[in-house]
Design a protein around this motif. Structure first.
Motif, PDB file in Angstrom:
ATOM      1  N   HIS A  35      10.396 -19.900   5.748  1.00 47.22           N
ATOM      2  CA  HIS A  35      10.676 -19.468   7.008  1.00 47.22           C
ATOM      3  C   HIS A  35      11.353 -20.595   7.691  1.00 47.22           C
ATOM      4  O   HIS A  35      12.166 -20.429   8.431  1.00 47.22           O
ATOM      5  N   ALA A  36      10.654 -21.800   7.555  1.00 45.56           N
ATOM      6  CA  ALA A  36      11.445 -22.938   8.517  1.00 45.56           C
ATOM      7  C   ALA A  36      12.549 -23.499   8.100  1.00 45.56           C
ATOM      8  O   ALA A  36      13.291 -23.844   8.899  1.00 45.56           O
ATOM      9  N   SER A  37      12.909 -23.528   6.674  1.00 47.55           N
ATOM     10  CA  SER A  37      14.285 -23.740   6.386  1.00 47.55           C
ATOM     11  C   SER A  37      15.228 -22.858   6.889  1.00 47.55           C
ATOM     12  O   SER A  37      16.389 -23.424   7.289  1.00 47.55           O
ATOM     13  N   SER A  47      12.790   1.472  15.756  1.00 45.26           N
ATOM     14  CA  SER A  47      13.257   0.934  16.748  1.00 45.26           C
ATOM     15  C   SER A  47      14.045  -0.427  16.576  1.00 45.26           C
ATOM     16  O   SER A  47      14.471  -0.910  15.507  1.00 45.26           O
ATOM     17  N   GLU A  48      14.946  -0.509  17.497  1.00 47.20           N
ATOM     18  CA  GLU A  48      15.995  -1.383  17.638  1.00 47.20           C
ATOM     19  C   GLU A  48      15.664  -2.837  18.108  1.00 47.20           C
ATOM     20  O   GLU A  48      16.742  -3.399  19.086  1.00 47.20           O
ATOM     21  N   VAL A  49      14.457  -3.001  18.366  1.00 47.11           N
ATOM     22  CA  VAL A  49      14.161  -4.305  19.352  1.00 47.11           C
ATOM     23  C   VAL A  49      14.557  -5.322  18.798  1.00 47.11           C
ATOM     24  O   VAL A  49      14.491  -5.805  17.384  1.00 47.11           O
ATOM     25  N   PRO A  50      15.500  -6.090  19.373  1.00 46.91           N
ATOM     26  CA  PRO A  50      15.792  -7.553  18.720  1.00 46.91           C
ATOM     27  C   PRO A  50      14.859  -8.388  18.483  1.00 46.91           C
ATOM     28  O   PRO A  50      13.874  -8.452  19.225  1.00 46.91           O
ATOM     29  N   PRO A  51      15.060  -9.108  17.460  1.00 48.22           N
ATOM     30  CA  PRO A  51      14.086 -10.242  16.929  1.00 48.22           C
ATOM     31  C   PRO A  51      13.744 -11.322  17.930  1.00 48.22           C
ATOM     32  O   PRO A  51      14.780 -11.594  18.773  1.00 48.22           O
ATOM     33  N   ARG A  52      12.517 -11.707  18.337  1.00 49.10           N
ATOM     34  CA  ARG A  52      12.523 -12.560  19.145  1.00 49.10           C
ATOM     35  C   ARG A  52      12.627 -13.936  18.650  1.00 49.10           C
ATOM     36  O   ARG A  52      12.376 -14.479  17.723  1.00 49.10           O
ATOM     37  N   GLU A  53      13.413 -14.921  19.602  1.00 50.37           N
ATOM     38  CA  GLU A  53      13.948 -16.325  19.299  1.00 50.37           C
ATOM     39  C   GLU A  53      12.886 -17.071  20.047  1.00 50.37           C
ATOM     40  O   GLU A  53      12.190 -16.824  20.982  1.00 50.37           O
ATOM     41  N   PRO A  54      12.877 -18.212  19.455  1.00 50.32           N
ATOM     42  CA  PRO A  54      13.516 -18.953  18.233  1.00 50.32           C
ATOM     43  C   PRO A  54      12.596 -18.657  17.117  1.00 50.32           C
ATOM     44  O   PRO A  54      13.285 -19.243  15.969  1.00 50.32           O
ATOM     45  N   TRP A  55      11.748 -17.714  16.830  1.00 44.80           N
ATOM     46  CA  TRP A  55      10.909 -17.577  15.785  1.00 44.80           C
ATOM     47  C   TRP A  55      11.441 -16.801  14.635  1.00 44.80           C
ATOM     48  O   TRP A  55      11.371 -16.837  13.325  1.00 44.80           O
ATOM     49  N   ALA A  56      12.688 -16.103  14.955  1.00 44.98           N
ATOM     50  CA  ALA A  56      13.006 -15.117  14.081  1.00 44.98           C
ATOM     51  C   ALA A  56      13.809 -15.807  12.937  1.00 44.98           C
ATOM     52  O   ALA A  56      14.364 -16.811  13.000  1.00 44.98           O
ATOM     53  N   PRO A  82       8.085 -14.559  11.439  1.00 47.26           N
ATOM     54  CA  PRO A  82       7.432 -15.020  10.167  1.00 47.26           C
ATOM     55  C   PRO A  82       5.930 -14.531  10.253  1.00 47.26           C
ATOM     56  O   PRO A  82       5.467 -14.378   9.242  1.00 47.26           O
ATOM     57  N   ALA A  83       5.494 -14.333  11.292  1.00 46.95           N
ATOM     58  CA  ALA A  83       4.017 -14.024  11.471  1.00 46.95           C
ATOM     59  C   ALA A  83       3.894 -12.640  10.583  1.00 46.95           C
ATOM     60  O   ALA A  83       2.790 -12.317   9.990  1.00 46.95           O
ATOM     61  N   ASN A  84       5.014 -11.897  10.416  1.00 46.42           N
ATOM     62  CA  ASN A  84       4.909 -10.664   9.644  1.00 46.42           C
ATOM     63  C   ASN A  84       4.386 -10.661   8.336  1.00 46.42           C
ATOM     64  O   ASN A  84       3.505 -10.266   7.650  1.00 46.42           O
ATOM     65  N   ASP A  85       5.026 -11.763   7.480  1.00 44.88           N
ATOM     66  CA  ASP A  85       4.916 -12.013   6.191  1.00 44.88           C
ATOM     67  C   ASP A  85       3.671 -12.857   5.889  1.00 44.88           C
ATOM     68  O   ASP A  85       2.662 -12.560   5.001  1.00 44.88           O
ATOM     69  N   VAL A  86       3.114 -13.898   7.097  1.00 48.25           N
ATOM     70  CA  VAL A  86       1.817 -14.469   6.913  1.00 48.25           C
ATOM     71  C   VAL A  86       0.741 -13.548   7.093  1.00 48.25           C
ATOM     72  O   VAL A  86      -0.135 -13.487   6.051  1.00 48.25           O
ATOM     73  N   LEU A  87       0.595 -12.468   8.105  1.00 45.18           N
ATOM     74  CA  LEU A  87      -0.667 -11.697   8.262  1.00 45.18           C
ATOM     75  C   LEU A  87      -0.427 -10.528   7.074  1.00 45.18           C
ATOM     76  O   LEU A  87      -1.605 -10.299   6.540  1.00 45.18           O
ATOM     77  N   PHE A  88       0.596 -10.082   6.663  1.00 42.74           N
ATOM     78  CA  PHE A  88       0.561  -9.124   5.497  1.00 42.74           C
ATOM     79  C   PHE A  88       0.255  -9.694   4.249  1.00 42.74           C
ATOM     80  O   PHE A  88      -0.745  -9.137   3.599  1.00 42.74           O
ATOM     81  N   LEU A  89       0.451 -10.906   4.098  1.00 42.99           N
ATOM     82  CA  LEU A  89      -0.025 -11.688   2.849  1.00 42.99           C
ATOM     83  C   LEU A  89      -1.496 -11.838   2.708  1.00 42.99           C
ATOM     84  O   LEU A  89      -2.088 -11.771   1.788  1.00 42.99           O
ATOM     85  N   LEU A  90      -1.970 -12.444   3.793  1.00 43.33           N
ATOM     86  CA  LEU A  90      -3.175 -12.762   3.960  1.00 43.33           C
ATOM     87  C   LEU A  90      -4.071 -11.582   3.879  1.00 43.33           C
ATOM     88  O   LEU A  90      -4.982 -11.358   2.933  1.00 43.33           O
ATOM     89  N   TYR A  91      -4.059 -10.758   4.766  1.00 43.13           N
ATOM     90  CA  TYR A  91      -4.917  -9.354   4.891  1.00 43.13           C
ATOM     91  C   TYR A  91      -4.758  -8.474   3.569  1.00 43.13           C
ATOM     92  O   TYR A  91      -5.600  -7.867   3.294  1.00 43.13           O
ATOM     93  N   SER A  92      -3.468  -8.350   3.000  1.00 44.73           N
ATOM     94  CA  SER A  92      -3.496  -7.409   2.079  1.00 44.73           C
ATOM     95  C   SER A  92      -3.662  -8.165   0.571  1.00 44.73           C
ATOM     96  O   SER A  92      -4.275  -7.363  -0.140  1.00 44.73           O
TER      97      SER A  92
END
Length: 409
Positions: free
Chosen positions: A167-169, A240-249, A286-296
């Motif tokens: 994510h950070a790279s 939905s076509e909500v644009p990704p939030r910067e700068p985290w996207a 990136p919170a999508n991947d983190v939370l899905f990985l942890l809770y699933s």
């Protein structure tokens, strides 16, 4: 499954100085372990340039033959995206790492051995003859964890480190080279998977899972109306076509759970991991991947004690990677990351986690074969719920109660 003209494809990618002697194919996974594609093991015997006989063990990923699944996963688009991860995104990020003095910045993808989109040489459109060739990670010593148990502490720590690095790279590359990012990486991160189902099916699914959760913990009953509210908006959310939030996207996997992670162990400790199945990648938080990985996919006993630690751990690795890549970290505070977590739970992850309880907790060997898919009906839902592992209810009620505790629901 038969792959047309497979020898021709293998000859093209086995190496100019090598010659195929023989090969055989077999199913890599049992029914119900993967629906977005068919994975075949290819055992190859070939002669090298010195006339010596050698073996190679590859995996061929091909599209599911069922029209419903072809459309559901938007194969004509998502297949090209997955190839792009191996051919373009990984090499681009590793070259960026070398510029910063870091060799092998991203090592979490399988070795790419070749691909085709069609047997027709005059088209770039993906058809039923599309194939992606990769090394067989299991032969290299990588293995899957039991999805009914999940990842232990050491595995989770390794996965969060590697995920934060990825994510950070991408974010560091985006900020350092915005034009190259738009040209080389962003085109592969479009949102091309849109979940679709009728209201009747969604309501039936929700009613069934509500019963599973309440049986596990009656205290979660009062919170289920909110869960249902978000779940029933899943179609609109996915479209939905909500644009990704910067700068985290950044680059997100979008479907990072036990079956899409393979680990290599030495002396009982995880030392490397490989991430697979990139059909649902997109440009998002990136919170999508983190939370899905942890809770699933993390052991329930660990989640009950260590969610805060894991979130801080991920953020620490994330900041560390940004610093190594000479990226200003001022915009990426821990509080800002927690706000991303809250937002993605409300936007999609509550519904995503709820729905994915079907494939994650279906008893092994009892999942539907891809040949059985023709639609998504209430009968399918009932059949899958009956096949659920007992831990499903415990996991589901924990997710609901923990999200409530954190103010995310």
């Amino acid at each position: 499954m038969e792959v047309k003209n497979l020898k021709e494809l293998l000859d093209k990618h086995i190496g100019d100085s090598n010659k195929i002697i023989s090969y055989q194919t077999s199913n890599l996974l049992s029914s119900g372990e993967n629906y977005g594609s068919i994975l075949l093991r290819i055992q190859i015997k070939y002669q090298n340039k010195n006339g010596e006989e050698e073996n190679a063990d590859w995996v061929a990923k091909i599209a599911p033959p069922i029209p419903f699944l072809w459309e559901f996963f938007n194969i004509p688009v998502t297949f090209k995206k997955e190839v792009g991860v191996y051919k373009v995104i990984q090499p681009t990020l590793n070259e960026f790492g070398r510029e910063k003095g870091i060799d092998n910045l991203i090592e979490i993808f399988a070795k790419y051995n070749g691909s085709r989109v069609s047997l027709n040489p005059n088209t770039q459109d993906v058809d039923r003859d599309a194939v992606l060739l990769m090394d067989n990670l299991k032969i290299a010593g990588f293995e899957s964890k039991d999805r009914f148990v999940g990842f232990d502490y050491d595995c989770t720590k390794l996965l969060l480190h590697d995920l934060a690095t990825l994510h950070a790279s991408v974010i560091a590359f985006k900020l350092a080279k915005p034009n190259e990012f738009k040209r080389k990486i962003l085109p592969y991160l479009s949102k091309d998977f849109f979940f679709d189902a009728g209201d009747e099916q969604l309501r039936h699914f929700m009613e069934t899972l509500k019963g599973v959760a309440v049986r596990a913990n009656p205290a979660c009953a009062e919170h289920l109306p909110k869960v249902e509210e978000r779940f029933l908006k899943i179609v609109q959310l996915y479209k939905s076509e909500v644009p990704p939030r910067e700068p985290w996207a950044t680059f997100i996997h979008g479907d990072l759970w036990v079956n899409n992670v393979l680990l290599k162990f030495e002396n009982g400790k995880p030392v490397k991991h490989k991430m697979i199945d990139f059909q649902l990648i997109e440009y998002n938080s990136p919170a999508n991947d983190v939370l899905f990985l942890l809770y699933s996919s993390v052991e329930l006993s660990l989640l009950e004690k260590h969610v805060d630690e894991f979130l801080k751990m991920y953020h620490g690795y994330f900041i560390e990677t940004l610093q190594k890549l000479d990226c200003d970290t001022a915009q990426f505070s821990y509080d800002s990351f927690l706000e991303e977590c809250r937002k993605v739970v409300w936007e999609i992850q509550l519904a995503h986690l709820t729905f994915m309880h079907i494939p994650i907790f279906t008893q092994k060997g009892e999942g539907q074969d891809v040949s059985e898919f023709g639609s998504w009906t209430t009968a399918d839902i009932e059949a899958n719920i009956r096949r659920m592992h007992p831990v499903c209810g415990q996991k589901l009620q924990f997710i609901i109660m923990d999200f409530v505790k954190r103010g995310w629901l």
